[in-house]
Design an enzyme around this catalytic site. Structure first.
Site, PDB file in Angstrom:
ATOM      1  N   ASN A 281       0.864  -1.309  -0.267  1.00 16.58           N
ATOM      2  CA  ASN A 281       0.250  -0.010   0.241  1.00 16.58           C
ATOM      3  C   ASN A 281       0.938   1.524  -0.141  1.00 16.58           C
ATOM      4  O   ASN A 281       0.796   1.866  -0.445  1.00 16.58           O
ATOM      5  CB  ASN A 281      -1.026  -0.065   1.369  1.00 16.58           C
ATOM      6  CG  ASN A 281      -0.451  -0.178   2.594  1.00 16.58           C
ATOM      7  OD1 ASN A 281       0.736  -0.632   2.713  1.00 16.58           O
ATOM      8  ND2 ASN A 281      -0.515   0.513   3.385  1.00 16.58           N
TER       9      ASN A 281
ATOM     10  N   GLY B  58       2.007  -5.833   7.286  1.00 16.87           N
ATOM     11  CA  GLY B  58       1.545  -6.546   6.396  1.00 16.87           C
ATOM     12  C   GLY B  58       0.371  -7.073   7.049  1.00 16.87           C
ATOM     13  O   GLY B  58      -0.325  -6.605   8.542  1.00 16.87           O
TER      14      GLY B  58
ATOM     15  N   THR C 280      -2.347  -8.378   9.342  1.00 17.96           N
ATOM     16  CA  THR C 280      -2.829  -9.593  10.594  1.00 17.96           C
ATOM     17  C   THR C 280      -2.533 -10.863  10.506  1.00 17.96           C
ATOM     18  O   THR C 280      -1.450 -11.546  11.185  1.00 17.96           O
ATOM     19  CB  THR C 280      -3.796  -8.690  11.416  1.00 17.96           C
ATOM     20  OG1 THR C 280      -3.998  -7.695  11.954  1.00 17.96           O
ATOM     21  CG2 THR C 280      -4.299  -9.762  12.389  1.00 17.96           C
TER      22      THR C 280
ATOM     23  N   THR D  46      -1.495 -12.892   7.798  1.00 17.79           N
ATOM     24  CA  THR D  46       0.024 -13.066   7.236  1.00 17.79           C
ATOM     25  C   THR D  46       1.824 -13.066   8.980  1.00 17.79           C
ATOM     26  O   THR D  46       1.960 -13.383   8.991  1.00 17.79           O
ATOM     27  CB  THR D  46       0.411 -11.748   6.442  1.00 17.79           C
ATOM     28  OG1 THR D  46      -0.376 -11.847   5.195  1.00 17.79           O
ATOM     29  CG2 THR D  46       2.274 -12.782   5.798  1.00 17.79           C
TER      30      THR D  46
ATOM     31  N   GLU E 274       3.645  -4.968  11.954  1.00 12.13           N
ATOM     32  CA  GLU E 274       3.035  -3.839  12.043  1.00 12.13           C
ATOM     33  C   GLU E 274       2.464  -3.817  11.545  1.00 12.13           C
ATOM     34  O   GLU E 274       2.230  -4.050   9.911  1.00 12.13           O
ATOM     35  CB  GLU E 274       4.041  -2.282  11.037  1.00 12.13           C
ATOM     36  CG  GLU E 274       5.008  -2.005  11.835  1.00 12.13           C
ATOM     37  CD  GLU E 274       4.762  -1.533  12.821  1.00 12.13           C
ATOM     38  OE1 GLU E 274       5.599  -0.503  13.692  1.00 12.13           O
ATOM     39  OE2 GLU E 274       3.460  -1.018  13.814  1.00 12.13           O
TER      40      GLU E 274
ATOM     41  N   CYS F   4      -3.281   1.557   6.106  1.00  7.92           N
ATOM     42  CA  CYS F   4      -3.435   1.030   8.360  1.00  7.92           C
ATOM     43  C   CYS F   4      -4.074   1.229   8.782  1.00  7.92           C
ATOM     44  O   CYS F   4      -4.595   1.373   9.467  1.00  7.92           O
ATOM     45  CB  CYS F   4      -2.645  -0.096   8.068  1.00  7.92           C
ATOM     46  SG  CYS F   4      -1.071   0.862   8.737  1.00  7.92           S
TER      47      CYS F   4
ATOM     48  N   GLU G 286       8.230   0.618  16.111  1.00 11.61           N
ATOM     49  CA  GLU G 286       9.527   1.366  15.737  1.00 11.61           C
ATOM     50  C   GLU G 286       9.357   2.622  15.170  1.00 11.61           C
ATOM     51  O   GLU G 286       8.172   3.412  15.858  1.00 11.61           O
ATOM     52  CB  GLU G 286       9.461   1.241  14.406  1.00 11.61           C
ATOM     53  CG  GLU G 286      10.085  -0.264  14.086  1.00 11.61           C
ATOM     54  CD  GLU G 286      10.088  -1.196  12.970  1.00 11.61           C
ATOM     55  OE1 GLU G 286       9.277  -2.604  12.144  1.00 11.61           O
ATOM     56  OE2 GLU G 286      10.985  -0.794  11.826  1.00 11.61           O
TER      57      GLU G 286
HETATM   58  O1  TXE Z   1       0.265  -7.751   3.114  1.00 10.55           O
HETATM   59  P1  TXE Z   1       0.367  -9.063   3.532  1.00 10.55           P
HETATM   60  P2  TXE Z   1      -0.167  -7.105   1.964  1.00 10.55           P
HETATM   61  C1  TXE Z   1      -1.303  -3.930   6.524  1.00 10.55           C
HETATM   62  C2  TXE Z   1      -2.438  -3.907   6.012  1.00 10.55           C
HETATM   63  C3  TXE Z   1      -3.006  -4.877   4.954  1.00 10.55           C
HETATM   64  C4  TXE Z   1      -2.263  -5.557   4.570  1.00 10.55           C
HETATM   65  C5  TXE Z   1      -1.436  -4.996   3.141  1.00 10.55           C
HETATM   66  O2  TXE Z   1      -3.697  -3.315   7.156  1.00 10.55           O
HETATM   67  O3  TXE Z   1      -4.220  -6.100   6.049  1.00 10.55           O
HETATM   68  O4  TXE Z   1      -1.176  -4.850   5.246  1.00 10.55           O
HETATM   69  O5  TXE Z   1      -0.699  -5.621   2.664  1.00 10.55           O
HETATM   70  C6  TXE Z   1       4.550 -11.137   2.476  1.00 10.55           C
HETATM   71  N1  TXE Z   1       6.321 -15.074   4.992  1.00 10.55           N
HETATM   72  N2  TXE Z   1      -0.583  -3.392   7.044  1.00 10.55           N
HETATM   73  O6  TXE Z   1      -1.418  -7.199   1.335  1.00 10.55           O
HETATM   74  O7  TXE Z   1      -0.663  -9.730   1.734  1.00 10.55           O
HETATM   75  C7  TXE Z   1       3.850 -10.423   1.203  1.00 10.55           C
HETATM   76  O8  TXE Z   1       4.609 -10.791  -0.145  1.00 10.55           O
HETATM   77  C8  TXE Z   1       6.331 -14.095   4.781  1.00 10.55           C
HETATM   78  C9  TXE Z   1      -0.391  -2.395   7.639  1.00 10.55           C
HETATM   79  O9  TXE Z   1       0.812  -6.648   1.050  1.00 10.55           O
HETATM   80  O10 TXE Z   1       0.062  -9.164   5.199  1.00 10.55           O
HETATM   81  C10 TXE Z   1       4.140  -8.687   1.233  1.00 10.55           C
HETATM   82  O11 TXE Z   1       5.906  -8.215   1.062  1.00 10.55           O
HETATM   83  N3  TXE Z   1       6.077 -12.822   4.476  1.00 10.55           N
HETATM   84  C11 TXE Z   1       1.141  -1.462   7.875  1.00 10.55           C
HETATM   85  C12 TXE Z   1       3.922  -8.915   2.518  1.00 10.55           C
HETATM   86  O12 TXE Z   1       4.063 -10.199   3.144  1.00 10.55           O
HETATM   87  C13 TXE Z   1       5.148 -12.794   3.539  1.00 10.55           C
HETATM   88  C14 TXE Z   1       1.411  -0.698   7.189  1.00 10.55           C
HETATM   89  C15 TXE Z   1       2.373  -8.656   3.383  1.00 10.55           C
HETATM   90  O13 TXE Z   1       2.126  -9.155   2.579  1.00 10.55           O
HETATM   91  C16 TXE Z   1       4.116 -14.574   3.238  1.00 10.55           C
HETATM   92  C17 TXE Z   1       0.579  -0.853   5.601  1.00 10.55           C
HETATM   93  C18 TXE Z   1       4.738 -15.654   4.761  1.00 10.55           C
HETATM   94  N4  TXE Z   1       4.552 -16.315   4.642  1.00 10.55           N
HETATM   95  C19 TXE Z   1      -0.258  -2.533   5.873  1.00 10.55           C
HETATM   96  N5  TXE Z   1       2.888 -13.913   3.431  1.00 10.55           N
HETATM   97  C20 TXE Z   1       0.816  -0.712   9.647  1.00 10.55           C
HETATM   98  N6  TXE Z   1       0.487  -1.223  10.598  1.00 10.55           N
HETATM   99  O14 TXE Z   1       1.770   0.122   9.567  1.00 10.55           O
HETATM  100  C21 TXE Z   1       3.392 -12.413   2.430  1.00 10.55           C
HETATM  101  N7  TXE Z   1       4.666 -11.793   2.705  1.00 10.55           N
END
Ligand code: TXE
Length: 474
Positions: free
Chosen positions: A149, A225, A227, A229, A247, A281, A455
């Site tokens: 995002n 990413g 929750t 994941t 995060e 987020c 962080e």
């Molecule tokens: O997340 P994903 P997305 C959160 C936001 C939303 C999500 C969107 O709330 O829920 O992020 O981002 C990698 N082992 N935040 O859809 O799918 C994947 O390739 C290791 C919160 O991208 O969780 C990507 O690079 N890595 C935040 C990254 O994880 C893995 C601010 C995130 O993917 C994996 C922004 C695995 N098993 C967005 N599976 C905050 N709190 O600041 C996936 N990935």
């Protein structure tokens, strides 16, 4: 455009020779191919990072600072190109990328480049007999995983403190938005960052990401990413006792008391609801308004939404761009259907725009209680609910009624109430009469299912270093 991994200062093809299509959200077309990396690529990156760590960790803070400042300058000098690339790859408007994402990426490098010049540690004279001092040392190879995002913003939020504090890193951007990470690698070479300090491995999370989180020579993971994941990352890292910063998602309350500056609350709430198509987020997706101001707020807010221009993210006049993917659009649209089934009223929006790409009208839903799924689950799109409340206690109970606790926004002119309610809401960040006003020195992170750890500022430098106590007998 075919991009490759960045390992040991070189751009190299993936061991599998396989590639993944990268799509442009505004058109649905393939605009690049990125490596479908696996454990072999991650292993090569970790080896390069371990080799570079020997000299990088011994480089003076002043020299590290100089190199990071050079990288910050290069990001700023290439701001327009990076903003257009970010917009094309993520669907966000070019105006948002130019105003938020890219300047914040430069600010991240600049902040940590200077923070390391002012870090202090403690020493204690223990009675008359000993001196105890704290030695902070870099951890080694940091594993950095970022979401789609705010691609460059959040990748730099991790790379900057990690390498500023003397670590090297293996970073994996989201497979949905790889392009500005690749461009950052090119700028890092130009800035003179030594080979192996920054390594970027592209690919799927379950393959390349998991290879990082389970690698025995990666002692710390900083993950941003979802929750679900995040729980998987924690499960992978736990048996290896890695330092972990998560995060994660949010379902943030935006509480508006009747004594607030309603015009300002409406204007800012349009941003906090729909900036980046609601794919931040920190967006305030649950709006709660004191009953006496509820009807007036809904009327003003819906009127303002109808003026938003949805369309081509590269057009300077666009307010709302494209969602990141067809799958994500279907997920968000599904929640709007669910809202209707749960008894809600869609006051405006929610329709797909009839054009190529993944566009959805910003939607406002009223008439749902806090226990509905639409007010419990993160939607991460241009959808907000508005719910009235009668008392301060009810507003706090509503705000705290989900499994998340990332951020909150509060609108009131009553000073005591502002501080009282801010202290009562379970969130890592509370904004009063503003939103997304950031100071990089403050701790940042979530409570509950919004994350673990903090962080930001010296919290980041502490996360990426180990504190050792040395006691010397006098
Ligand atoms: O997340 P994903 P997305 C959160 C936001 C939303 C999500 C969107 O709330 O829920 O992020 O981002 C990698 N082992 N935040 O859809 O799918 C994947 O390739 C290791 C919160 O991208 O969780 C990507 O690079 N890595 C935040 C990254 O994880 C893995 C601010 C995130 O993917 C994996 C922004 C695995 N098993 C967005 N599976 C905050 N709190 O600041 C996936 N990935």
């Amino acid at each position: 455009m075919k991009i490759t991994n960045f390992i040991g200062g070189e751009f190299v093809a993936p061991a599998s020779s396989a590639y993944i299509d990268d799509y442009e959200p505004a058109t649905g077309k393939v605009i690049a191919e990125i490596p479908d990396s696996d454990a072999r690529d991650v292993d090569a990156a970790v080896s390069a990072a371990r080799k570079a760590f020997i000299s990088w960790s011994r480089t003076s803070a002043a020299d590290r600072s100089e190199l990071l400042l050079r990288l910050a300058d290069l990001v700023e000098q290439n701001l327009e190109e990076l903003a257009r690339l970010e917009s094309r790859d993520s669907g966000k408007t070019v105006t948002l990328a130019r105003r938020l994402d890219i300047p914040r990426a430069a600010a991240n490098f600049r902040f940590f480049a200077t923070a390391i010049l002012h870090q202090s540690t403690e020493a204690h004279t223990t009675d008359a007999g000993a001196l105890n001092y704290t030695l902070r040392q870099p951890l080694g190879v940091a594993g950095l995983i970022s979401p789609w995002n705010l691609p460059l913003y959040l990748l730099s939020w991790k790379i900057a403190p990690a390498i500023a504090s003397g670590n090297t890193c293996v970073a994996k951007p989201s497979e949905l938005t790889p392009l500005t990470a690749n461009r950052l690698a090119e700028l890092a070479v130009k800035a003179g960052i030594p080979p192996g300090v920054i390594n970027i491995v592209h690919g799927y999370g379950a393959k390349a990401g998991e290879a990082i989180t389970t690698h025995p020579h990666v002692p710390a993971i900083s993950f941003t990413g979802g929750t679900v994941t995040g729980a998987r990352v924690a499960a992978s890292a736990a048996p290896l006792f890695k330092k972990l910063s998560l995060e994660l998602g949010g379902k943030n309350p935006n509480v508006i008391f009747a004594d607030a500056d309603l015009e300002q609350a409406v204007t800012t709430s349009i941003q906090s609801s729909f900036a980046n198509q609601g794919e931040i987020c920190l967006c305030g997706s649950r709006i709660f308004v004191e009953r006496s101001a509820y009807a007036s707020f809904v009327e003003k807010f819906v009127t303002a939404i109808k003026r938003l221009r949805i369309g081509d993210p590269s057009d300077e006049s666009t307010d709302v761009g494209a969602l990141i993917s067809e799958a994500h659009l279907q997920k968000v649209a599904g929640y709007i259907d669910l809202a209707r089934r749960e008894g809600g009223t869609v006051e405006t929006g929610g329709n797909r725009i009839n054009r190529p790409g993944w566009f959805l009208e910003p939607a406002v839903i009223t008439g749902l209680g806090c226990d509905c799924r639409v007010l419990q689950e993160e939607i991460f799109g241009p959808v907000v609910t508005i719910t009235p409340f009668d008392t301060e206690d009810e507003a706090i109970a509503f705000a705290n009624s989900t499994r998340y606790g990332l951020s909150a926004t509060l609108w009131t002119r009553d000073l005591q109430r502002a501080h009282r309610v801010a202290a009562a809401i379970d969130a890592g960040t509370v904004w009063i009469n503003c939103w997304m006003l950031r100071d990089l020195r403050v701790p940042f992170g979530g409570m509950r299912e919004s994350g673990v750890g903090r962080e930001g500022g010296f919290e980041s430098l502490n996360f990426f270093t180990e504190a050792k106590n040395v006691c010397v007998k006098l």
